[in-house]
Each structure stands twice: as structure tokens, then as C-alpha cells.
Design an enzyme around this catalytic site. Structure first.
Site, PDB file in Angstrom:
ATOM      1  N   LYS A   1     -15.624 -32.525  10.065  1.00 15.39           N
ATOM      2  CA  LYS A   1     -16.536 -32.484  11.209  1.00 15.39           C
ATOM      3  C   LYS A   1     -17.396 -33.740  11.311  1.00 15.39           C
ATOM      4  O   LYS A   1     -17.628 -34.251  12.410  1.00 15.39           O
ATOM      5  CB  LYS A   1     -17.426 -31.241  11.127  1.00 15.39           C
ATOM      6  CG  LYS A   1     -16.725 -29.955  11.517  1.00 15.39           C
ATOM      7  CD  LYS A   1     -17.692 -28.785  11.588  1.00 15.39           C
ATOM      8  CE  LYS A   1     -16.978 -27.522  12.056  1.00 15.39           C
ATOM      9  NZ  LYS A   1     -17.882 -26.362  12.130  1.00 15.39           N
TER      10      LYS A   1
ATOM     11  N   GLY B   1     -22.155 -25.360  15.881  1.00 17.54           N
ATOM     12  CA  GLY B   1     -22.559 -24.951  17.220  1.00 17.54           C
ATOM     13  C   GLY B   1     -23.880 -25.552  17.657  1.00 17.54           C
ATOM     14  O   GLY B   1     -24.030 -25.962  18.813  1.00 17.54           O
TER      15      GLY B   1
ATOM     16  N   LEU C   1     -13.934 -24.582  18.935  1.00 18.45           N
ATOM     17  CA  LEU C   1     -13.940 -25.307  20.204  1.00 18.45           C
ATOM     18  C   LEU C   1     -14.574 -24.519  21.345  1.00 18.45           C
ATOM     19  O   LEU C   1     -14.915 -25.094  22.383  1.00 18.45           O
ATOM     20  CB  LEU C   1     -12.517 -25.721  20.579  1.00 18.45           C
ATOM     21  CG  LEU C   1     -11.764 -26.563  19.525  1.00 18.45           C
ATOM     22  CD1 LEU C   1     -10.433 -27.036  20.087  1.00 18.45           C
ATOM     23  CD2 LEU C   1     -12.597 -27.734  19.051  1.00 18.45           C
ATOM     24  N   GLN C   2     -14.746 -23.221  21.176  1.00 16.12           N
ATOM     25  CA  GLN C   2     -15.377 -22.389  22.202  1.00 16.12           C
ATOM     26  C   GLN C   2     -16.846 -22.742  22.383  1.00 16.12           C
ATOM     27  O   GLN C   2     -17.429 -22.498  23.436  1.00 16.12           O
ATOM     28  CB  GLN C   2     -15.198 -20.914  21.818  1.00 16.12           C
ATOM     29  CG  GLN C   2     -16.107 -19.914  22.469  1.00 16.12           C
ATOM     30  CD  GLN C   2     -17.242 -19.487  21.539  1.00 16.12           C
ATOM     31  OE1 GLN C   2     -17.436 -20.045  20.457  1.00 16.12           O
ATOM     32  NE2 GLN C   2     -18.003 -18.489  21.976  1.00 16.12           N
ATOM     33  N   ARG C   3     -17.465 -23.370  21.381  1.00 19.57           N
ATOM     34  CA  ARG C   3     -18.892 -23.679  21.463  1.00 19.57           C
ATOM     35  C   ARG C   3     -19.261 -25.072  20.940  1.00 19.57           C
ATOM     36  O   ARG C   3     -20.308 -25.590  21.283  1.00 19.57           O
ATOM     37  CB  ARG C   3     -19.693 -22.630  20.675  1.00 19.57           C
ATOM     38  CG  ARG C   3     -19.380 -22.611  19.194  1.00 19.57           C
ATOM     39  CD  ARG C   3     -19.825 -21.326  18.514  1.00 19.57           C
ATOM     40  NE  ARG C   3     -19.454 -21.320  17.100  1.00 19.57           N
ATOM     41  CZ  ARG C   3     -18.226 -21.070  16.649  1.00 19.57           C
ATOM     42  NH1 ARG C   3     -17.262 -20.815  17.500  1.00 19.57           N
ATOM     43  NH2 ARG C   3     -17.968 -21.082  15.354  1.00 19.57           N
TER      44      ARG C   3
ATOM     45  N   CYS D   1     -20.968 -15.278  12.668  1.00 18.09           N
ATOM     46  CA  CYS D   1     -20.591 -15.265  14.088  1.00 18.09           C
ATOM     47  C   CYS D   1     -19.108 -14.925  14.237  1.00 18.09           C
ATOM     48  O   CYS D   1     -18.687 -14.454  15.291  1.00 18.09           O
ATOM     49  CB  CYS D   1     -20.924 -16.600  14.745  1.00 18.09           C
ATOM     50  SG  CYS D   1     -19.964 -18.005  14.124  1.00 18.09           S
TER      51      CYS D   1
ATOM     52  N   ASP E   1     -22.315 -32.262   6.509  1.00 20.73           N
ATOM     53  CA  ASP E   1     -21.474 -31.068   6.702  1.00 20.73           C
ATOM     54  C   ASP E   1     -20.198 -31.274   5.895  1.00 20.73           C
ATOM     55  O   ASP E   1     -19.611 -32.360   5.938  1.00 20.73           O
ATOM     56  CB  ASP E   1     -21.132 -30.880   8.185  1.00 20.73           C
ATOM     57  CG  ASP E   1     -20.644 -29.479   8.507  1.00 20.73           C
ATOM     58  OD1 ASP E   1     -19.792 -28.958   7.750  1.00 20.73           O
ATOM     59  OD2 ASP E   1     -21.096 -28.887   9.509  1.00 20.73           O
TER      60      ASP E   1
ATOM     61  N   CYS F   1     -45.981 -23.330   0.123  1.00 21.03           N
ATOM     62  CA  CYS F   1     -47.092 -24.197   0.535  1.00 21.03           C
ATOM     63  C   CYS F   1     -48.462 -23.576   0.318  1.00 21.03           C
ATOM     64  O   CYS F   1     -49.488 -24.219   0.568  1.00 21.03           O
ATOM     65  CB  CYS F   1     -46.951 -24.576   2.013  1.00 21.03           C
ATOM     66  SG  CYS F   1     -47.223 -23.186   3.154  1.00 21.03           S
TER      67      CYS F   1
END
Length: 249
Positions: A85, A40, A70-72, A188, A61, A248
């Protein structure tokens, strides 16, 4: 790093910006950005970085395109369902800008391989949804002294930070999140996410990667941008450097 006549036309709207100019565009062409996660957040980031003329993109990935993506994840379409991907993203990036070289790393990033996967990058952009992966990315980028652009989204909210923790006055990612182990949490898929929200966060992440390369405007490292789409609110907070940080401090 010179620009061809075609590139001068392609990037004309960048070049006329005083803060970018020909020199800034040449820096983009000479740069390598490693993008961890082609989902996304990675989807719009890849689109805008390719269009901007980043010379080399490293796409990391191990997932394949699913119909629910595909919605996002606007980089992909129905024909890409089932494809890796990174392979589908590389084809899309080539359609956007043939001047951009794309390297595919179809692997899941871990603490063991993170350093090798991001090697050679000038900026690392992390848009993954696994906390363990985000820590592995952050630790590897910090060890290699590569600026990290970290973006996350959930439901109607997003956050974005830039980390250069090896600098005396800048926090690292662990200053922000601590050393908590990866929690199962809700994904999600369980909670949902507004598709356009990932577009906002991925586009802003691409902008910050370009800022890190060119150096325009105010330095965003050490700040955290928080976005709440339900209340139409953007706010920025300063992240302190933790003197006891294991990363750090």
C-alpha cells in the site's frame, strides 16, 4: 520556506484565503505529516495532504492492496492489487503533486517501533483499525509532543479527535479510551463500511492536520466530532482531561 511561481499557481486557492495566505502555505510546505494506515481513512487523507502541498509525508503501513479495498480506498486501482500500500500510495501522491516528498515505512507499527516511525513529524494522523495500534500511535505521539489527529469509521458512523495531552487543559487519547487492552471485535470485513464514509472521515482528518500546522479557526483539540450518516447528524462533544489518566494525568 519560499514558493516557486508554479507553486504559487498550484496553491492559489489556498493563498487567497485570509486564514491561510502565503505564510500558511509556506508552513504546509515546511511540514511533515506521518500517516499511520494507508487504508480507508489514509487514502483520502494522503490525496488531500499531497494536493495541499505538505512538504513531506511519512506513510506507515505493512499491508498490500486487496481487491476488497477498492470499494473505499480510492487512492488505488485494479493495477495496484497485490502491491504494498505505501508503494502504491507514494506513486499516487507523486501523480497528484510532484513537489511532495514521500517516505515509505512498510512496517507494522508497534509499541517498540512507534517512536522511530513517527520521528520528525509535525503532526501524526492515525487511521488504523486496530485498537492496539491506535494506543501505540497515541502513546508515541504524546511522548514526543506531536499533535495527534485520530479518525475512525464503522459502518455508517465516524469519529474524529485531535489530541495534545501534554497541555494542562487538553486530554490525551487515553483520557478518551482508557487503558483497555485490544479486543478482537468485529472488523469492517465482518460488519461492512460505507465507502463514502471513509472518504468523509479521511478528508476531515486531512483538514485537521492542516489546521494543526497553520493554526486557522478554532482550536479543535479536546473535542470529539461524531458523525452518523444514517440520521444525517453531526455533533461535537468536549472531552474532559482525566486527572487519573495513566497517559497524562
Amino acid at each position: 520556506m519560499t514558493l516557486s511561481d508554479g507553486e504559487l499557481d498550484r496553491y492559489a486557492r489556498h493563498i487567497v484565503l485570509r486564514e491561510v495566505g502565503g505564510a500558511g502555505q509556506a508552513k504546509l510546505k515546511a511540514a511533515t505529516v506521518a500517516i499511520v494506515g494507508a487504508g480507508g481513512i489514509g487514502s483520502p487523507a494522503i490525496q488531500y495532504l499531497a494536493a495541499a502541498g505538505i512538504g513531506r509525508l511519512i506513510l506507515i503501513d505493512d499491508d498490500t492492496v486487496d481487491l476488497s479495498n477498492l470499494q473505499r480506498q480510492t487512492l488505488f486501482g485494479d493495477v495496484d492489487v497485490g502491491a504494498p500500500k505505501v508503494a502504491a500510495a507514494a506513486l499516487a501522491a507523486a501523480r497528484i503533486n510532484p513537489h511532495v516528498a514521500v517516505e515509505l515505512r512498510a512496517e507494522r507499527l508497534t509499541t517498540e517501533n512507534a517512536a522511530d516511525l513517527i520521528a520528525g513529524a509535525d503532526v501524526v494522523l492515525d487511521g488504523t483499525d486496530s485498537f492496539a495500534t491506535r494506543l501505540a500511535v497515541a502513546d508515541a505521539a504524546h511522548a514526543a509532543r506531536i499533535p495527534l489527529v485520530s479518525s475512525a469509521v464503522g459502518q455508517f458512523e465516524g469519529q474524529l479527535g485531535v489530541f495534545r495531552g501534554w497541555e494542562a487543559d487538553k486530554p490525551c487519547y487515553r483520557c478518551f479510551v482508557g487503558n483497555a487492552a485490544d479486543a478482537a471485535g468485529d472488523s469492517c470485513a465482518d460488519l461492512g463500511v460505507l465507502g463514502a464514509m471513509t472518504g468523509v472521515m479521511g478528508s476531515l482528518a486531512a483538514l485537521e492536520a492542516m489546521r494543526a500546522i497553520i493554526g486557522f479557526g478554532d482550536d479543535s483539540a479536546g473535542k470529539l466530532l461524531l458523525i452518523d450518516a444514517l440520521s444525517f447528524r453531526f455533533r461535537t462533544i468536549t472531552l474532559p482531561k482525566d486527572p487519573g489518566c495513566t497517559g497524562c494525568g
